[in-house]
Design a protein around this motif. Structure first.
Motif, PDB file in Angstrom:
ATOM      1  N   ALA A  40       7.099  -1.181  -7.308  1.00  0.00           N
ATOM      2  CA  ALA A  40       8.340  -1.594  -6.633  1.00  0.00           C
ATOM      3  C   ALA A  40       8.089  -1.867  -5.158  1.00  0.00           C
ATOM      4  O   ALA A  40       8.605  -2.837  -4.593  1.00  0.00           O
ATOM      5  CB  ALA A  40       9.416  -0.516  -6.806  1.00  0.00           C
ATOM      6  N   ILE A  41       7.275  -1.025  -4.531  1.00  0.00           N
ATOM      7  CA  ILE A  41       6.938  -1.236  -3.112  1.00  0.00           C
ATOM      8  C   ILE A  41       6.156  -2.533  -2.967  1.00  0.00           C
ATOM      9  O   ILE A  41       6.450  -3.354  -2.085  1.00  0.00           O
ATOM     10  CB  ILE A  41       6.141  -0.032  -2.571  1.00  0.00           C
ATOM     11  N   ALA A  42       5.182  -2.725  -3.842  1.00  0.00           N
ATOM     12  CA  ALA A  42       4.341  -3.924  -3.745  1.00  0.00           C
ATOM     13  C   ALA A  42       5.148  -5.196  -3.945  1.00  0.00           C
ATOM     14  O   ALA A  42       4.858  -6.229  -3.324  1.00  0.00           O
ATOM     15  CB  ALA A  42       3.217  -3.845  -4.781  1.00  0.00           C
ATOM     16  N   SER A  43       6.170  -5.137  -4.793  1.00  0.00           N
ATOM     17  CA  SER A  43       6.965  -6.342  -5.058  1.00  0.00           C
ATOM     18  C   SER A  43       8.079  -6.535  -4.041  1.00  0.00           C
ATOM     19  O   SER A  43       8.745  -7.576  -4.040  1.00  0.00           O
ATOM     20  CB  SER A  43       7.564  -6.269  -6.471  1.00  0.00           C
ATOM     21  N   GLY A  44       8.290  -5.536  -3.186  1.00  0.00           N
ATOM     22  CA  GLY A  44       9.340  -5.648  -2.163  1.00  0.00           C
ATOM     23  C   GLY A  44      10.746  -5.517  -2.722  1.00  0.00           C
ATOM     24  O   GLY A  44      11.708  -5.919  -2.076  1.00  0.00           O
ATOM     25  N   ALA A  49      12.806   0.186  -5.754  1.00  0.00           N
ATOM     26  CA  ALA A  49      12.050   1.240  -5.049  1.00  0.00           C
ATOM     27  C   ALA A  49      12.913   2.477  -4.857  1.00  0.00           C
ATOM     28  O   ALA A  49      12.447   3.605  -5.046  1.00  0.00           O
ATOM     29  CB  ALA A  49      11.537   0.719  -3.706  1.00  0.00           C
ATOM     30  N   LYS A  50      14.176   2.272  -4.508  1.00  0.00           N
ATOM     31  CA  LYS A  50      15.076   3.416  -4.317  1.00  0.00           C
ATOM     32  C   LYS A  50      15.173   4.245  -5.598  1.00  0.00           C
ATOM     33  O   LYS A  50      15.092   5.475  -5.561  1.00  0.00           O
ATOM     34  CB  LYS A  50      16.468   2.913  -3.892  1.00  0.00           C
ATOM     35  N   GLU A  51      15.320   3.578  -6.719  1.00  0.00           N
ATOM     36  CA  GLU A  51      15.394   4.281  -7.999  1.00  0.00           C
ATOM     37  C   GLU A  51      14.091   5.019  -8.305  1.00  0.00           C
ATOM     38  O   GLU A  51      14.097   6.152  -8.792  1.00  0.00           O
ATOM     39  CB  GLU A  51      15.701   3.292  -9.119  1.00  0.00           C
ATOM     40  N   GLU A  52      12.986   4.364  -8.008  1.00  0.00           N
ATOM     41  CA  GLU A  52      11.685   4.982  -8.316  1.00  0.00           C
ATOM     42  C   GLU A  52      11.386   6.155  -7.392  1.00  0.00           C
ATOM     43  O   GLU A  52      10.750   7.122  -7.815  1.00  0.00           O
ATOM     44  CB  GLU A  52      10.573   3.932  -8.269  1.00  0.00           C
ATOM     45  N   PHE A  53      11.829   6.079  -6.129  1.00  0.00           N
ATOM     46  CA  PHE A  53      11.688   7.244  -5.253  1.00  0.00           C
ATOM     47  C   PHE A  53      12.390   8.446  -5.880  1.00  0.00           C
ATOM     48  O   PHE A  53      11.861   9.565  -5.888  1.00  0.00           O
ATOM     49  CB  PHE A  53      12.286   6.975  -3.863  1.00  0.00           C
ATOM     50  N   ALA A  54      13.583   8.232  -6.410  1.00  0.00           N
ATOM     51  CA  ALA A  54      14.325   9.320  -7.052  1.00  0.00           C
ATOM     52  C   ALA A  54      13.598   9.811  -8.299  1.00  0.00           C
ATOM     53  O   ALA A  54      13.497  11.027  -8.528  1.00  0.00           O
ATOM     54  CB  ALA A  54      15.740   8.859  -7.397  1.00  0.00           C
ATOM     55  N   ASP A  55      13.069   8.880  -9.093  1.00  0.00           N
ATOM     56  CA  ASP A  55      12.315   9.282 -10.289  1.00  0.00           C
ATOM     57  C   ASP A  55      11.137  10.169  -9.904  1.00  0.00           C
ATOM     58  O   ASP A  55      10.899  11.204 -10.523  1.00  0.00           O
ATOM     59  CB  ASP A  55      11.786   8.046 -11.034  1.00  0.00           C
ATOM     60  N   VAL A  56      10.391   9.738  -8.897  1.00  0.00           N
ATOM     61  CA  VAL A  56       9.201  10.497  -8.488  1.00  0.00           C
ATOM     62  C   VAL A  56       9.589  11.895  -8.014  1.00  0.00           C
ATOM     63  O   VAL A  56       8.954  12.891  -8.389  1.00  0.00           O
ATOM     64  CB  VAL A  56       8.421   9.742  -7.390  1.00  0.00           C
TER      65      VAL A  56
END
Ligand SMILES: [Mg+2]
Length: 88
Positions: A40-44, A49-56
């Motif tokens: 998500a970060i790489a694709s901008g 990215a916000k969702e994935e930060f929460a997942d992590v």
């Protein structure tokens, strides 16, 4: 919400399932989420990215619960550890 409160929510909601899955397979899920965040970060893609930060974060807390690590204490120790101060 503080870290302890969030860790308790994760434990109350997921601990039984996480325990049955076991630490090794749960760690694999965590790694998968880190990969999704990196993508998500790489694709901008800010929303993803916000969702994935929460997942992590949630999977990290899951692992902490399985390892019986109190993340509030771990972070307190981190922040007071002189070895963790920024380097010049
Ligand atoms: Mg994800």
């Amino acid at each position: 919400m503080d870290i302890s409160a969030l860790q308790k929510i994760v434990k109350d909601r997921y601990f039984k399932t996480d325990s049955e899955r076991g630490i090794y397979h749960t760690a694999l899920w965590f790694h998968e989420e880190v990969g999704e965040l990196s993508s998500a970060i790489a694709s901008g893609d800010q929303q993803n990215a916000k969702e994935e930060f929460a997942d992590v974060l949630m999977w990290l807390l899951t692992l902490a619960n399985l390892m019986e690590v109190d993340m509030e204490k771990a972070i307190d120790e981190y922040l007071t550890n002189p070895r963790k101060l920024p380097t010049k």
